[in-house]
Motif scaffolding. Structure first.
Motif, PDB file in Angstrom:
ATOM      1  N   HIS A 233      40.488  -5.786  59.664  1.00  0.00           N
ATOM      2  CA  HIS A 233      40.281  -6.566  58.446  1.00  0.00           C
ATOM      3  C   HIS A 233      39.616  -7.905  58.715  1.00  0.00           C
ATOM      4  O   HIS A 233      39.047  -8.524  57.810  1.00  0.00           O
ATOM      5  CB  HIS A 233      41.617  -6.778  57.722  1.00  0.00           C
ATOM      6  N   LEU A 234      39.652  -8.361  59.948  1.00  0.00           N
ATOM      7  CA  LEU A 234      39.044  -9.648  60.313  1.00  0.00           C
ATOM      8  C   LEU A 234      37.552  -9.512  60.604  1.00  0.00           C
ATOM      9  O   LEU A 234      36.840 -10.507  60.648  1.00  0.00           O
ATOM     10  CB  LEU A 234      39.744 -10.240  61.550  1.00  0.00           C
ATOM     11  N   LEU A 235      37.096  -8.262  60.775  1.00  0.00           N
ATOM     12  CA  LEU A 235      35.679  -8.044  61.105  1.00  0.00           C
ATOM     13  C   LEU A 235      34.808  -7.945  59.852  1.00  0.00           C
ATOM     14  O   LEU A 235      33.610  -7.873  59.967  1.00  0.00           O
ATOM     15  CB  LEU A 235      35.533  -6.770  61.952  1.00  0.00           C
TER      16      LEU A 235
ATOM     17  N   GLY B  75      32.628 -11.504  66.555  1.00  0.00           N
ATOM     18  CA  GLY B  75      33.698 -10.516  66.456  1.00  0.00           C
ATOM     19  C   GLY B  75      34.333 -10.213  67.799  1.00  0.00           C
ATOM     20  O   GLY B  75      35.563 -10.145  67.931  1.00  0.00           O
ATOM     21  N   VAL B  76      33.485 -10.041  68.817  1.00  0.00           N
ATOM     22  CA  VAL B  76      33.991  -9.774  70.168  1.00  0.00           C
ATOM     23  C   VAL B  76      34.786 -10.969  70.684  1.00  0.00           C
ATOM     24  O   VAL B  76      35.881 -10.810  71.260  1.00  0.00           O
ATOM     25  CB  VAL B  76      32.824  -9.439  71.126  1.00  0.00           C
ATOM     26  N   TYR B  77      34.258 -12.169  70.458  1.00  0.00           N
ATOM     27  CA  TYR B  77      34.957 -13.375  70.909  1.00  0.00           C
ATOM     28  C   TYR B  77      36.354 -13.452  70.293  1.00  0.00           C
ATOM     29  O   TYR B  77      37.352 -13.715  70.979  1.00  0.00           O
ATOM     30  CB  TYR B  77      34.157 -14.625  70.552  1.00  0.00           C
ATOM     31  N   MET B  78      36.427 -13.215  68.980  1.00  0.00           N
ATOM     32  CA  MET B  78      37.700 -13.298  68.270  1.00  0.00           C
ATOM     33  C   MET B  78      38.705 -12.286  68.817  1.00  0.00           C
ATOM     34  O   MET B  78      39.870 -12.610  69.065  1.00  0.00           O
ATOM     35  CB  MET B  78      37.481 -13.058  66.785  1.00  0.00           C
ATOM     36  N   LEU B  79      38.249 -11.041  69.029  1.00  0.00           N
ATOM     37  CA  LEU B  79      39.147  -9.993  69.511  1.00  0.00           C
ATOM     38  C   LEU B  79      39.648 -10.291  70.927  1.00  0.00           C
ATOM     39  O   LEU B  79      40.815 -10.039  71.250  1.00  0.00           O
ATOM     40  CB  LEU B  79      38.447  -8.644  69.463  1.00  0.00           C
ATOM     41  N   ILE B  80      38.768 -10.803  71.778  1.00  0.00           N
ATOM     42  CA  ILE B  80      39.193 -11.180  73.132  1.00  0.00           C
ATOM     43  C   ILE B  80      40.201 -12.325  73.077  1.00  0.00           C
ATOM     44  O   ILE B  80      41.226 -12.322  73.765  1.00  0.00           O
ATOM     45  CB  ILE B  80      37.980 -11.561  74.004  1.00  0.00           C
ATOM     46  N   ASP B  81      39.915 -13.302  72.229  1.00  0.00           N
ATOM     47  CA  ASP B  81      40.791 -14.474  72.124  1.00  0.00           C
ATOM     48  C   ASP B  81      42.187 -14.080  71.655  1.00  0.00           C
ATOM     49  O   ASP B  81      43.200 -14.550  72.186  1.00  0.00           O
ATOM     50  CB  ASP B  81      40.168 -15.484  71.159  1.00  0.00           C
ATOM     51  N   TYR B  82      42.260 -13.178  70.679  1.00  0.00           N
ATOM     52  CA  TYR B  82      43.560 -12.729  70.162  1.00  0.00           C
ATOM     53  C   TYR B  82      44.341 -11.918  71.194  1.00  0.00           C
ATOM     54  O   TYR B  82      45.569 -11.846  71.132  1.00  0.00           O
ATOM     55  CB  TYR B  82      43.371 -11.882  68.910  1.00  0.00           C
ATOM     56  N   ASN B  83      43.636 -11.293  72.136  1.00  0.00           N
ATOM     57  CA  ASN B  83      44.291 -10.361  73.052  1.00  0.00           C
ATOM     58  C   ASN B  83      44.276 -10.809  74.507  1.00  0.00           C
ATOM     59  O   ASN B  83      44.669 -10.042  75.388  1.00  0.00           O
ATOM     60  CB  ASN B  83      43.624  -8.989  72.940  1.00  0.00           C
TER      61      ASN B  83
ATOM     62  N   ASN C 203      47.289 -10.079  76.755  1.00  0.00           N
ATOM     63  CA  ASN C 203      47.821  -8.714  76.854  1.00  0.00           C
ATOM     64  C   ASN C 203      48.134  -8.365  78.309  1.00  0.00           C
ATOM     65  O   ASN C 203      47.356  -8.703  79.214  1.00  0.00           O
ATOM     66  CB  ASN C 203      46.833  -7.698  76.291  1.00  0.00           C
ATOM     67  N   GLU C 204      49.221  -7.668  78.537  1.00  0.00           N
ATOM     68  CA  GLU C 204      49.651  -7.372  79.902  1.00  0.00           C
ATOM     69  C   GLU C 204      48.722  -6.381  80.587  1.00  0.00           C
ATOM     70  O   GLU C 204      48.304  -6.596  81.726  1.00  0.00           O
ATOM     71  CB  GLU C 204      51.086  -6.825  79.885  1.00  0.00           C
ATOM     72  N   ASP C 205      48.390  -5.264  79.927  1.00  0.00           N
ATOM     73  CA  ASP C 205      47.522  -4.251  80.527  1.00  0.00           C
ATOM     74  C   ASP C 205      46.164  -4.286  79.833  1.00  0.00           C
ATOM     75  O   ASP C 205      45.959  -3.649  78.804  1.00  0.00           O
ATOM     76  CB  ASP C 205      48.140  -2.859  80.394  1.00  0.00           C
ATOM     77  N   LYS C 206      45.246  -5.040  80.427  1.00  0.00           N
ATOM     78  CA  LYS C 206      43.926  -5.188  79.821  1.00  0.00           C
ATOM     79  C   LYS C 206      43.035  -3.982  80.078  1.00  0.00           C
ATOM     80  O   LYS C 206      42.010  -3.791  79.408  1.00  0.00           O
ATOM     81  CB  LYS C 206      43.261  -6.470  80.324  1.00  0.00           C
ATOM     82  N   ASN C 207      43.384  -3.151  81.054  1.00  0.00           N
ATOM     83  CA  ASN C 207      42.552  -1.998  81.405  1.00  0.00           C
ATOM     84  C   ASN C 207      42.459  -0.958  80.292  1.00  0.00           C
ATOM     85  O   ASN C 207      41.565  -0.116  80.305  1.00  0.00           O
ATOM     86  CB  ASN C 207      43.067  -1.324  82.682  1.00  0.00           C
ATOM     87  N   ARG C 208      43.408  -0.983  79.363  1.00  0.00           N
ATOM     88  CA  ARG C 208      43.381   0.015  78.288  1.00  0.00           C
ATOM     89  C   ARG C 208      42.470  -0.411  77.145  1.00  0.00           C
ATOM     90  O   ARG C 208      42.277   0.334  76.185  1.00  0.00           O
ATOM     91  CB  ARG C 208      44.793   0.275  77.770  1.00  0.00           C
ATOM     92  N   GLY C 209      41.905  -1.630  77.221  1.00  0.00           N
ATOM     93  CA  GLY C 209      41.023  -2.115  76.167  1.00  0.00           C
ATOM     94  C   GLY C 209      41.787  -2.861  75.084  1.00  0.00           C
ATOM     95  O   GLY C 209      42.994  -3.088  75.182  1.00  0.00           O
ATOM     96  N   ILE C 210      41.081  -3.219  74.020  1.00  0.00           N
ATOM     97  CA  ILE C 210      41.652  -4.016  72.941  1.00  0.00           C
ATOM     98  C   ILE C 210      42.158  -3.096  71.822  1.00  0.00           C
ATOM     99  O   ILE C 210      41.402  -2.245  71.343  1.00  0.00           O
ATOM    100  CB  ILE C 210      40.601  -5.000  72.389  1.00  0.00           C
ATOM    101  N   PRO C 211      43.400  -3.249  71.395  1.00  0.00           N
ATOM    102  CA  PRO C 211      43.939  -2.446  70.284  1.00  0.00           C
ATOM    103  C   PRO C 211      43.371  -2.953  68.956  1.00  0.00           C
ATOM    104  O   PRO C 211      44.037  -3.631  68.173  1.00  0.00           O
ATOM    105  CB  PRO C 211      45.448  -2.691  70.388  1.00  0.00           C
ATOM    106  N   LEU C 212      42.131  -2.581  68.693  1.00  0.00           N
ATOM    107  CA  LEU C 212      41.353  -3.256  67.651  1.00  0.00           C
ATOM    108  C   LEU C 212      41.730  -2.875  66.224  1.00  0.00           C
ATOM    109  O   LEU C 212      41.401  -3.597  65.274  1.00  0.00           O
ATOM    110  CB  LEU C 212      39.860  -3.018  67.872  1.00  0.00           C
TER     111      LEU C 212
END
Length: 272
Positions: free
Chosen positions: A270-272, A245-253, A256-265
């Motif tokens: 629905h993919l988890l 799940g973490v791998y998928m979310l990182i790969d999709y994002n 992203n320009e501003d990674k410091n705000r985290g992943i807009p999960l």
């Protein structure tokens, strides 16, 4: 199947999808009633370099007596960032009381990564996290945190399988029943290693690393892991699903320009 009631004891960030803000939507999406108790209010993710932290220890001290009087109970408690030794003692005492009633305790000893402590985290936090691990059914530090907790030396090259087993054993000596270590390189391969006390089993799960940093990925891992465990799934398979799940979310994002705000999960739940 009855859904498990979960209490999150973690910080709340005003700006950034980390800690409680990352875990609550995932566990809620799994269908669980989720409650929260903030250990601190944090202005923004620490990755921005400037931040303000408001500790909530006095608030927590007043909350627990009220909850006891109202007979509130939880099937699971998941703890994260702890502000101080004093706060750790209060929270760990509450966890011990709840554990006697059948509550499962999950502890993410949030302290640091890449061989060093996070911004704003002091060495006294190590003592606090050892206190929390002493009441855990399962703890899941990353490699850096496991080294700080057990007094082991951090190596950028990682560890051998034997050294990984020793780290797991030393975590269990602190008090946790089962343990995982994330983001650890074992014999040259990025992996998650674990020990499951139920069947006395050690395991190593390798993964492919995406060279991108997002704050909050550990919290996402925790939430997916706990969500599957509370469904009655085994530790090994729950861990693998959390890793995927973490791998998928990182790969999709990853772009992203501003990674410091985290992943807009939320858009990917629905993919988890």
């Amino acid at each position: 199947m009855d859904k498990k009631q979960i209490l999150l004891i973690n910080d709340v960030a005003g700006y950034g999808k980390v800690a409680t803000a990352a875990m609550l939507p995932i566990l809620s999406y799994f269908g669980n009633p989720v409650y929260n108790l903030p250990t601190a209010l944090v202005s923004n993710t620490l990755d921005y370099g400037k931040f303000k932290i408001l500790e909530t220890t006095n608030y927590i001290k007043e909350v627990f007596p009220i909850w006891k009087e109202l007979n509130f109970s939880f099937d699971a408690i998941a703890t994260g960032f702890i502000c101080s030794e004093h706060q750790a003692k209060i929270i760990s005492a509450y966890c011990r009381e709840q554990e006697k009633n059948g509550t499962t305790i999950y502890v993410d000893p949030i302290m640091g990564d890449e061989g060093k402590l996070y911004n704003g985290v002091t060495p006294s936090t190590i003592i606090s996290m050892r206190e929390m691990i002493s009441v855990a059914h399962l703890t899941f530090p990353n490699y850096t945190e496991a080294c700080y907790l057990t007094g082991a030396s951090f190596s950028e090259k990682g560890v051998t399988k034997k050294e990984a087993k020793e780290l797991l054993d030393n975590l269990c000596r602190i008090g946790t029943r089962s343990a995982l270590i994330t983001s650890i390189t074992v014999d040259g391969q990025p992996s998650v290693v674990g020990y499951n006390h139920i069947d006395d089993d050690y395991f190593t799960l390798p993964y492919t690393e995406i060279p991108v940093h997002f704050p909050g990925t550990g919290d996402i891992f925790s939430a997916i892991l706990i969500g599957h465990l509370l469904r009655g799934e085994a530790l090994v398979s729950s861990t693998r699903k959390a890793m995927d799940g973490v791998y998928m979310l990182i790969d999709y994002n990853k772009d992203n320009e501003d990674k410091n705000r985290g992943i807009p999960l939320e858009k990917y739940l629905h993919l988890l």
